[in-house]
Design an enzyme around this catalytic site. Structure first.
Site, short mmCIF file in Angstrom:
data_model
loop_
_atom_site.label_atom_id
_atom_site.label_comp_id
_atom_site.label_asym_id
_atom_site.label_seq_id
_atom_site.Cartn_x
_atom_site.Cartn_y
_atom_site.Cartn_z
N GLU A 107 -41.12 -42.53 87.80
CA GLU A 107 -41.00 -43.72 86.96
C GLU A 107 -39.53 -44.05 86.67
OE1 GLU A 107 -42.51 -45.33 82.55
OE2 GLU A 107 -42.53 -43.19 83.03
N LYS A 167 -46.55 -52.39 85.46
CA LYS A 167 -47.31 -51.64 84.46
C LYS A 167 -48.02 -52.60 83.51
CE LYS A 167 -46.97 -47.85 81.13
NZ LYS A 167 -46.07 -46.95 80.39
N CYS A 218 -46.92 -43.71 83.91
CA CYS A 218 -46.84 -42.93 82.68
C CYS A 218 -48.23 -42.79 82.05
CB CYS A 218 -45.82 -43.57 81.74
SG CYS A 218 -45.36 -42.52 80.33
#
Length: 498
Positions: free
Chosen positions: A261, A319, A370
């Protein structure tokens, strides 16, 4: 029972629950912890007799379960004082959740203690876990089903999701609480038999839910181990990018080369030429590069936390589920600069909308970034099309705490639920390759720069959980509570009370 003893037992039971999660791995601990608090709650005659021990139970559960919040804020937020205050507030709020679950189960079947511990409290616990997974953006951490990832109960997950093993744990705990309330020898058979039934069901359901859809793919995860103090320093960005580029060139020829990430220490478009040159070299060597990066949307809709597959037609996943106060600050317009010490250094991220898999090495890759991996139904949005799951993360915020291991445990559950292998690439660890049964096949070190190499086998197929999602568990738990409430109001007793 003396109030002092009740208080002590409630707090101890709460402290016991987190021992079931990684890295401790004591799968029996949640059963015993829930059994103790269920037994303490069942005889209560007034709501305050539920609220006080229930809240203390929640404080123990949350305090030991998410203590690592302090490390994140104290070291990377506003300092030790801000960390202490924020952690105290968050733990105090989190403690309300188990308290409310206990109050709900008690309220539904009060004065029917046997039904309460055998049905009401287990059903309420799972129902509240499900509600908190989506209410106010969702809080999925410490759902008890994760504690069973290495037991036969994990085989319930491809059918019912994480709440399947969770309900099994709660029901066994309820049967044990029934014995605690009146320890007759025959009553001890109830939790033993119930555990045996769920274990047998696990063995029956332990089957192959997916089939290979291609040859094994070689994978190299580049774990940069970039300190947070360097990550967004403009003077460090060129060196950081050079480190990733050199490590990637050393493994050209692998099917997939994956960066974690926001491994790119700049907005993608600012270093696009470097990345696309590497991607072209990788393609020439038979490799596909997948990297985590901030990215500016071409349509001008904002800045995104993204995963990119660079090339002639670069693909992006943006995301979708952002972390409040980590990737954006709610109410920033109202609070002004008061909250500037939290959030991303680049400014607030925008949320993506599409879960469409990315194409890499000829296969469909379902991406989560995440803590998106902690939301089972959101991972399902890329399925059944995705043949491989990919989770990229930066767990440097957590330091040497339990959090990286808890995060990995949840990622493993997603692999089990979907019968798909997962590549998990993190900045500081734990970077792993997970097979379709949730077993870790290759693992890197924690807080060391490393290249983790191994293979994943693309797979296709549908698990029952992909079709049903969480509705059977949520609906079943709600139905148990409703039936118990109706029976109580009509004065019907299914079991003789203790």
């Amino acid at each position: 029972m003396m109030m002092t003893l009740r208080v002590a037992l409630a707090l101890a039971a709460g402290l016991l629950l987190p021992l079931g999660f990684a890295p401790y791995g004591q799968a029996w601990a949640p059963v015993l912890g829930l059994a103790v608090i269920f037994a303490l709650i069942a005889p209560a005659q007034r709501p305050w007799q539920v609220l006080l021990p229930g809240y203390l139970f929640g404080l123990g559960f949350a305090g030991l379960g998410v203590y690592w919040i302090y490390h994140s804020i104290a070291n990377y937020g506003g300092g030790p004082l801000a960390g202490a205050i924020a952690t105290g507030v968050l733990v105090a709020l989190f403690a309300l959740i188990p308290m409310l679950a206990l109050l709900l189960g008690w309220r539904a079947m009060r004065r029917h203690s046997t039904c309460m511990v055998l049905m009401g409290l287990p059903a309420a616990w799972v129902l509240v876990e499900w509600v908190r997974s989506w209410l106010f953006t969702g809080a999925t951490w410490l759902s008890i089903g994760y504690t069973q990832i290495d037991t036969p109960l994990a085989a319930l997950a491809p059918v019912f999701g994480v709440y399947g093993p969770g309900l099994a744990v709660a029901l066994v705990a309820g049967a044990l609480a029934w014995w605690f309330l009146r320890p007759l020898s025959l009553r001890l058979l109830a939790p033993v038999l119930m555990l045996g039934v769920f274990t047998l069901a696990g063995f029956v359901l332990d089957r192959t839910w997916s089939v290979p859809s291609g040859d094994p793919l070689s994978v190299s995860i580049i774990q940069g181990n970039v300190a947070q103090s360097r990550k967004w320093d403009p003077d460090e960005s060129a060196d950081i990018l050079s480190e990733y580029l050199s490590k990637s060139r050393a493994v050209l020829g692998q099917s997939l080369i994956v960066w974690p990430e926001t491994a790119v220490p700049a907005v993608y478009q600012q270093v696009e030429d470097w990345l696309e040159t590497l991607a072209a070299d990788a393609q020439g060597a038979g490799s596909t590069l997948i990297l985590g990066t901030p990215a500016a949307d071409p349509a001008g809709e904002g800045l995104f936390n993204a995963v990119a597959v660079p090339g002639e037609d670069t693909q992006f996943y943006y995301k979708r589920h952002l972390v409040p106060f980590g990737e954006y600050v709610p109410f920033r317009a109202i609070a002004g600069g008061i909250l500037d010490f939290v959030g991303t250094p680049l400014g607030d991220f925008s949320a993506g909308r599409s879960a469409e898999p990315l194409r890499a090495a000829g296969h469909a890759v379902g991406v989560s970034i995440c803590y998106e991996v902690t939301f089972g139904t959101e991972v399902l949005d890329a399925l059944p099309g995705a043949e491989i799951l990919l989770n990229v993360s930066n767990d440097a915020w957590f330091g040497q705490t339990a959090a990286p291991w808890q995060h990995l445990q949840m990622a493993r559950m997603r692999a089990v639920e979907t019968a798909r292998p997962m590549i998990r690439a993190t900045n500081t660890g734990v970077s792993v390759l997970i097979d379709a049964q949730g077993e870790v096949s290759d693992q890197g070190p924690l807080f060391e720069a490393a290249v983790i190499e191994g293979e994943v086998v693309p797979r296709q197929g549908m698990t029952p959980y992909m079709r049903w999602r969480d509705w059977p568990m949520a609906g079943g738990s709600a139905a148990l509570l409703l039936i118990g409430t109706l029976l109580r109001r009509r004065g019907v007793r299914l079991f003789r009370d203790v």
